[in-house]
Structures are given as C-alpha cells and as structure tokens.
Design an enzyme around this catalytic site. Structure first.
Site, PDB file in Angstrom:
ATOM      1  N   VAL A  15      -2.178  -3.164  -5.222  1.00 42.54           N
ATOM      2  CA  VAL A  15      -1.893  -4.233  -4.748  1.00 42.54           C
ATOM      3  C   VAL A  15      -3.127  -4.898  -4.431  1.00 42.54           C
ATOM      4  O   VAL A  15      -3.343  -6.087  -4.674  1.00 42.54           O
ATOM      5  CB  VAL A  15      -1.266  -3.861  -3.166  1.00 42.54           C
ATOM      6  N   SER A  40     -15.180   4.770  -2.379  1.00 43.52           N
ATOM      7  CA  SER A  40     -15.482   3.488  -2.779  1.00 43.52           C
ATOM      8  C   SER A  40     -16.831   2.607  -1.994  1.00 43.52           C
ATOM      9  O   SER A  40     -17.603   1.796  -2.523  1.00 43.52           O
ATOM     10  CB  SER A  40     -14.439   2.516  -2.938  1.00 43.52           C
ATOM     11  N   ARG A 109       6.327  -2.857  10.256  1.00 44.04           N
ATOM     12  CA  ARG A 109       7.295  -3.786   9.787  1.00 44.04           C
ATOM     13  C   ARG A 109       8.332  -3.692  10.988  1.00 44.04           C
ATOM     14  O   ARG A 109       8.856  -4.860  11.100  1.00 44.04           O
ATOM     15  CB  ARG A 109       8.003  -3.122   8.734  1.00 44.04           C
ATOM     16  N   CYS A 148       8.716  -3.494  -1.219  1.00 40.84           N
ATOM     17  CA  CYS A 148       9.030  -4.212  -2.410  1.00 40.84           C
ATOM     18  C   CYS A 148      10.385  -4.389  -3.100  1.00 40.84           C
ATOM     19  O   CYS A 148      10.772  -5.463  -3.792  1.00 40.84           O
ATOM     20  CB  CYS A 148       7.903  -3.579  -3.394  1.00 40.84           C
ATOM     21  N   GLN A 175      13.169   1.365  -9.873  1.00 41.55           N
ATOM     22  CA  GLN A 175      11.922   0.817  -9.480  1.00 41.55           C
ATOM     23  C   GLN A 175      10.665   1.262 -10.427  1.00 41.55           C
ATOM     24  O   GLN A 175      10.752   2.444 -10.778  1.00 41.55           O
ATOM     25  CB  GLN A 175      11.638   1.373  -7.941  1.00 41.55           C
ATOM     26  N   LYS A 204      14.173   2.384   4.266  1.00 39.84           N
ATOM     27  CA  LYS A 204      13.387   1.201   4.622  1.00 39.84           C
ATOM     28  C   LYS A 204      14.427   0.096   4.019  1.00 39.84           C
ATOM     29  O   LYS A 204      14.381  -1.146   4.838  1.00 39.84           O
ATOM     30  CB  LYS A 204      12.245   1.065   3.792  1.00 39.84           C
ATOM     31  N   ARG A 234      12.969   5.801  -9.092  1.00 39.53           N
ATOM     32  CA  ARG A 234      11.844   5.529 -10.058  1.00 39.53           C
ATOM     33  C   ARG A 234      12.098   5.726 -11.800  1.00 39.53           C
ATOM     34  O   ARG A 234      12.690   6.557 -12.126  1.00 39.53           O
ATOM     35  CB  ARG A 234      10.720   6.449  -9.693  1.00 39.53           C
ATOM     36  N   HIS A 241      10.973  -4.559 -10.187  1.00 41.37           N
ATOM     37  CA  HIS A 241      11.687  -3.507  -9.589  1.00 41.37           C
ATOM     38  C   HIS A 241      13.365  -4.437  -9.938  1.00 41.37           C
ATOM     39  O   HIS A 241      13.300  -5.477  -9.847  1.00 41.37           O
ATOM     40  CB  HIS A 241      11.662  -3.638  -7.991  1.00 41.37           C
TER      41      HIS A 241
HETATM   42  N1  LIG Z   1       2.560  -1.039  -5.130  1.00 40.19           N
HETATM   43  C1  LIG Z   1       3.360  -1.722  -4.860  1.00 40.19           C
HETATM   44  O1  LIG Z   1       4.353  -2.319  -5.656  1.00 40.19           O
HETATM   45  C2  LIG Z   1       3.473  -2.034  -3.214  1.00 40.19           C
HETATM   46  C3  LIG Z   1       4.588  -2.898  -2.981  1.00 40.19           C
HETATM   47  C4  LIG Z   1       4.864  -3.414  -1.582  1.00 40.19           C
HETATM   48  C5  LIG Z   1       3.912  -2.522  -0.577  1.00 40.19           C
HETATM   49  N2  LIG Z   1       2.884  -1.431  -1.011  1.00 40.19           N
HETATM   50  C6  LIG Z   1       2.146  -0.920  -0.029  1.00 40.19           C
HETATM   51  O2  LIG Z   1       0.718  -1.407  -0.075  1.00 40.19           O
HETATM   52  C7  LIG Z   1      -0.134  -0.314   0.202  1.00 40.19           C
HETATM   53  C8  LIG Z   1      -1.156   0.236  -0.814  1.00 40.19           C
HETATM   54  O3  LIG Z   1      -0.266   0.532  -1.963  1.00 40.19           O
HETATM   55  P1  LIG Z   1      -0.960   0.608  -3.424  1.00 40.19           P
HETATM   56  O4  LIG Z   1       0.249   0.493  -4.368  1.00 40.19           O
HETATM   57  O5  LIG Z   1      -1.989  -0.769  -3.692  1.00 40.19           O
HETATM   58  O6  LIG Z   1      -1.583   1.914  -3.485  1.00 40.19           O
HETATM   59  P2  LIG Z   1      -3.089   2.477  -4.356  1.00 40.19           P
HETATM   60  O7  LIG Z   1      -3.123   1.934  -5.725  1.00 40.19           O
HETATM   61  O8  LIG Z   1      -3.129   3.860  -4.047  1.00 40.19           O
HETATM   62  O9  LIG Z   1      -4.004   1.977  -3.370  1.00 40.19           O
HETATM   63  C9  LIG Z   1      -4.639   2.287  -2.200  1.00 40.19           C
HETATM   64  C10 LIG Z   1      -5.889   1.437  -1.480  1.00 40.19           C
HETATM   65  O10 LIG Z   1      -6.254   1.975  -0.264  1.00 40.19           O
HETATM   66  C11 LIG Z   1      -7.414   2.703  -0.112  1.00 40.19           C
HETATM   67  N3  LIG Z   1      -7.495   3.713   0.510  1.00 40.19           N
HETATM   68  C12 LIG Z   1      -6.969   4.931   0.210  1.00 40.19           C
HETATM   69  N4  LIG Z   1      -7.208   5.842   1.346  1.00 40.19           N
HETATM   70  C13 LIG Z   1      -7.904   5.166   2.209  1.00 40.19           C
HETATM   71  C14 LIG Z   1      -8.626   5.635   3.450  1.00 40.19           C
HETATM   72  N5  LIG Z   1      -8.428   6.762   4.045  1.00 40.19           N
HETATM   73  N6  LIG Z   1      -9.308   4.550   3.948  1.00 40.19           N
HETATM   74  C15 LIG Z   1      -9.614   3.587   3.377  1.00 40.19           C
HETATM   75  N7  LIG Z   1      -8.897   3.094   2.430  1.00 40.19           N
HETATM   76  C16 LIG Z   1      -8.135   3.804   1.706  1.00 40.19           C
HETATM   77  C17 LIG Z   1      -7.637   2.870  -1.507  1.00 40.19           C
HETATM   78  O11 LIG Z   1      -9.300   2.673  -1.837  1.00 40.19           O
HETATM   79  P3  LIG Z   1     -10.088   3.682  -3.000  1.00 40.19           P
HETATM   80  O12 LIG Z   1      -9.978   3.022  -4.278  1.00 40.19           O
HETATM   81  O13 LIG Z   1     -11.416   3.685  -2.614  1.00 40.19           O
HETATM   82  O14 LIG Z   1      -9.436   5.082  -2.898  1.00 40.19           O
HETATM   83  C18 LIG Z   1      -7.140   1.631  -2.425  1.00 40.19           C
HETATM   84  O15 LIG Z   1      -8.121   0.431  -2.352  1.00 40.19           O
HETATM   85  C19 LIG Z   1       0.969   0.934   0.589  1.00 40.19           C
HETATM   86  O16 LIG Z   1       0.861   0.920   2.017  1.00 40.19           O
HETATM   87  C20 LIG Z   1       2.095   0.620  -0.274  1.00 40.19           C
HETATM   88  O17 LIG Z   1       3.294   1.097   0.331  1.00 40.19           O
HETATM   89  C21 LIG Z   1       2.849  -1.350  -2.429  1.00 40.19           C
END
Ligand SMILES: NC(=O)c1ccc[n+]([C@@H]2O[C@H](COP(=O)([O-])OP(=O)(O)OC[C@H]3O[C@@H](n4cnc5c(N)ncnc54)[C@H](OP(=O)(O)O)[C@@H]3O)[C@@H](O)[C@H]2O)c1
Length: 348
Positions: A15, A40, A109, A148, A175, A204, A234, A241
């Site tokens: 995201v 990172s 939320r 989402c 999804q 949710k 999934r 989705h």
């Molecule tokens: N994907 C979707 O379609 C979607 C839709 C709606 C909502 N969301 C929500 O959005 C959020 C992120 O989802 P995502 O799909 O983008 O996940 P993701 O691809 O796993 O990305 C996670 C991000 O958070 C960082 N992170 C992980 N652990 C951390 C920590 N302990 N401290 C600081 N930063 C940390 C990661 O950094 P590094 O790269 O350094 O590990 C990365 O930038 C979640 O809450 C998810 O439920 C996702």
C-alpha cells in the site's frame, strides 16, 4: 497554493508504494518523509524499497531517508499503511503529537470517536472529530478508511440503502493476492487453489459495513439496522477484489430502479471535484461475464467500482457482483480521497 507536506508510514510496502505512486503528481500533497521497519531504516527509499508497481519509482522519493515511524517527522500529516499489530501504538503516538493521521489499518476503525470514512457515503461522520479533541488536545486526530473488501460493498450498498432500505446482505468475496501485502501468501499455497480463510476479514466486513452505513446521532454512530453476513476467499488474482452479493430490501424495488440508483449515484466528492474522486463512483455493466478483475479493476483510475450480474435472486430479493481495485479504492486511493475531503471540509 502551497502543498501539504506528508509522511508515509509503511512506505516500502504494497500500500505504501501505491501512496508514493498516487501522490507523485498530486496537486495538494508533497511527500517529505517516509518510514518503515528497522529492516529499511537508515537507507534511502531507493535503497530500501524493491519497487513492485508498473512504471518507475518516482525520482522525488529515491533519496528520502527511511525513518522509524515515530514522531516527530518533517511533515504536516501522515498517511499510514502499517501492519495492524503495530498501528495502534504508532498511529496513536502521531495523533498524540499533533499530527492528523489518515490510516489504512484496522487498529482504530471501530473506535467510537474515529470516523470510518468513505467520502461518497458518510462524510457526515467527520463530525466525530470534535470528540477526538478530548483524546488528543494537541490537535492531532485519526481518520480511517475501511477494509479493502468492505469499501466496495458499502459503496455499492449506500445508494440502495438510502433509496429503498436494506434489511439483509450476504456477501461472498474472491480477494486478490496483493490484499495480503508482500510477500503475502506462499505461491505453493495459492497456485491451483482457493483459500477459504482470511484472518479477521469476515468480521471486519460485517461490523464495518453497518457502521459506515449508520447515522451520526447525538455525537455517535448508530449502526445501520441490517444483518450482514460475509464469507471471504483468497484467489489467484494479482489485484482486484470481487464479491458476489445478495440483498433483501425493506421495500423491494423494480430491477430498473435498482440499476438507476446505482448508476446515477454521485455525491459530495464529485460535486466538489476532488482530485481523486472518480466522475462515476459506480459503473453498472450489463454483459453476462462482467465485472472481471483484469478488465475492470482500473475503471476510473482504480477509484470506480464496477457492478454487474444485477438480477432478481431466488432466495433474497436481488443479487449482483461488485469489483474494485483493492490497493487503490480499497487502500491508498481511499486514504488520499479522505485527506482531500478533510481539506475541502476545512478539517485540515
Ligand atoms: N494490501 C491491501 O490491499 C490493503 C488494503 C487495505 C488495507 N491494508 C492495510 O494496510 C496495511 C499495510 O498493508 P500492506 O499490504 O501494504 O503490507 P506490506 O506489503 O507487508 O507492507 C508493510 C509495511 O509496513 C512496514 N513495517 C512492517 N513492520 C514494521 C514495524 N515493526 N515497524 C515499522 N514499519 C513496519 C514495512 O516496512 P519494511 O519494508 O521495512 O518491512 C512495509 O513498509 C495493513 O494494515 C493492511 O491491513 C492493505
């Protein structure tokens, strides 16, 4: 007009990268800070992030240092796409420190004083922000966007509930993989397969939908009085989705009335011409084999949802299929539209 300086928490993730992409040429926002995990931190964004979207990583963010997600950050507001388990403490600390937090995560939320916002559906819920002044005297606040899958469901139901009244909804989702973040689901678990479990997703969809469609009464949200049942799966699709939906109405409309209510739906973001608001929030398609993720997820630059297979049901009143882009309308695009609405309504 000077731009709002924004920080992105979780900027290297699925995201987070969408945020970076969608904000590249945004007229109201400029990215001045990025934060991610200790994996990172200390690197530049260009070093830390493996860019996984089509097109190049925007040059403007390449040299930004990746910082810990803790205040202070050099920005006026933060967009958060942090994992749910750390979001509560982290987002709370930014709000406490005086930052507006526009969050994707589920952490806040369902909090009573936090708007769960889809600007086309419930911008009135932003009145809850007055209550957050007690929690965050510094002037910070938290606004969230829904899960989402909930976003597309609630957006499709909104004009139908407003016009005819909905008493029951049954939704079965299919999804996409990007909804699980990166690296997400192991390839050997999803090739040649469908997984009938996405942790917490069904709950949710059931709780968030009635909150979003609920009314703001006496300083609180009164959930919409409808039964919602969701089953989530999934599937082996990259983005987009989908949900098969069945609906019962308090007053059963004609099929033509239903179609008209969906396709003519416009709301305040369209009236105000907000930058990320699609001209048409809901497209209704009449072909037997639409919507499809590959063909329909990019409608309205990923901000329009597509409804198809609209017909009478043999058990409930009507059924349809709805589809949306999960990382745009379902995540980063939704949060950016929320921020544009906050500016338009002078909360920012
Ligand atoms: N994907 C979707 O379609 C979607 C839709 C709606 C909502 N969301 C929500 O959005 C959020 C992120 O989802 P995502 O799909 O983008 O996940 P993701 O691809 O796993 O990305 C996670 C991000 O958070 C960082 N992170 C992980 N652990 C951390 C920590 N302990 N401290 C600081 N930063 C940390 C990661 O950094 P590094 O790269 O350094 O590990 C990365 O930038 C979640 O809450 C998810 O439920 C996702």
């Amino acid at each position: 007009m000077s731009k709002y300086r924004v920080g992105i928490l979780g900027a290297t993730g699925t995201v987070g990268q969408r945020f970076i992409q969608l904000l590249e040429k945004h007229p109201q926002f400029i990215i001045t800070a990025v934060a991610a995990s200790d994996r990172s931190q200390g690197k530049t964004y260009g070093e830390a992030c493996t860019w996984r979207l089509i097109g190049e990583m925007p040059n403007a963010v390449r040299s930004l240092p990746v910082q810990p997600p803790t205040p202070p950050l050099d920005c006026d507001l933060v967009f958060s796409s942090l994992p749910g388990d750390i979001a509560r403490e982290t987002e709370g600390s930014f709000a406490k420190a005086g930052y507006p937090v526009i969050s994707n995560s589920s952490a806040f939320r369902m909090d009573e004083d936090v708007p769960l916002l889809i600007p086309e559906v419930n911008h009135q819920h932003l009145d809850l922000l007055a209550r957050q002044r007690q929690r965050y005297p510094s002037g910070g606040f938290i606004v969230t966007n829904p899960n989402c899958s909930t976003i597309m469901l609630a957006l499709a139901l909104a004009p139908l509930h407003a016009t005819f009244g909905i008493s029951a909804v049954v939704a079965t989702t299919l999804q996409a993989l990007s909804g699980a973040g990166y690296p997400g689901v192991a390839s050997l678990d999803i090739i040649d397969n469908v997984l009938p479990h996405i942790g917490g997703e069904e709950e949710k969809m059931e709780t968030e939908t009635t909150r979003i469609l609920g009314r703001f009464v006496n300083d609180r949200i009164e959930p919409a009085p409808m039964a919602v049942s969701a089953q989530c799966h999934r599937v082996n699709v990259a983005d987009g989705h989908m949900a098969a939906v069945r609906v019962n109405f308090t007053r059963k409309p004609e099929l033509g009335e239903l179609r008209e209510a969906l396709s003519s739906f416009r709301s305040l973001p369209q009236e105000l011409g907000l930058h990320s608001a699609p001209d048409v929030p809901i497209i209704v398609r009449d072909e037997m084999d639409r919507p499809q993720p590959k063909l329909d997820r990019d409608a309205g630059d990923g901000m329009t949802i597509t409804v198809g297979k609209l017909r009478e049901d043999t058990v409930l009143d009507y059924r349809f299929v709805v589809l949306s882009h999960n990382t745009i309308r379902g995540a980063a695009g939704a949060a950016i539209l929320n921020a544009e609405m906050l500016i338009a309504l002078k909360h920012l």
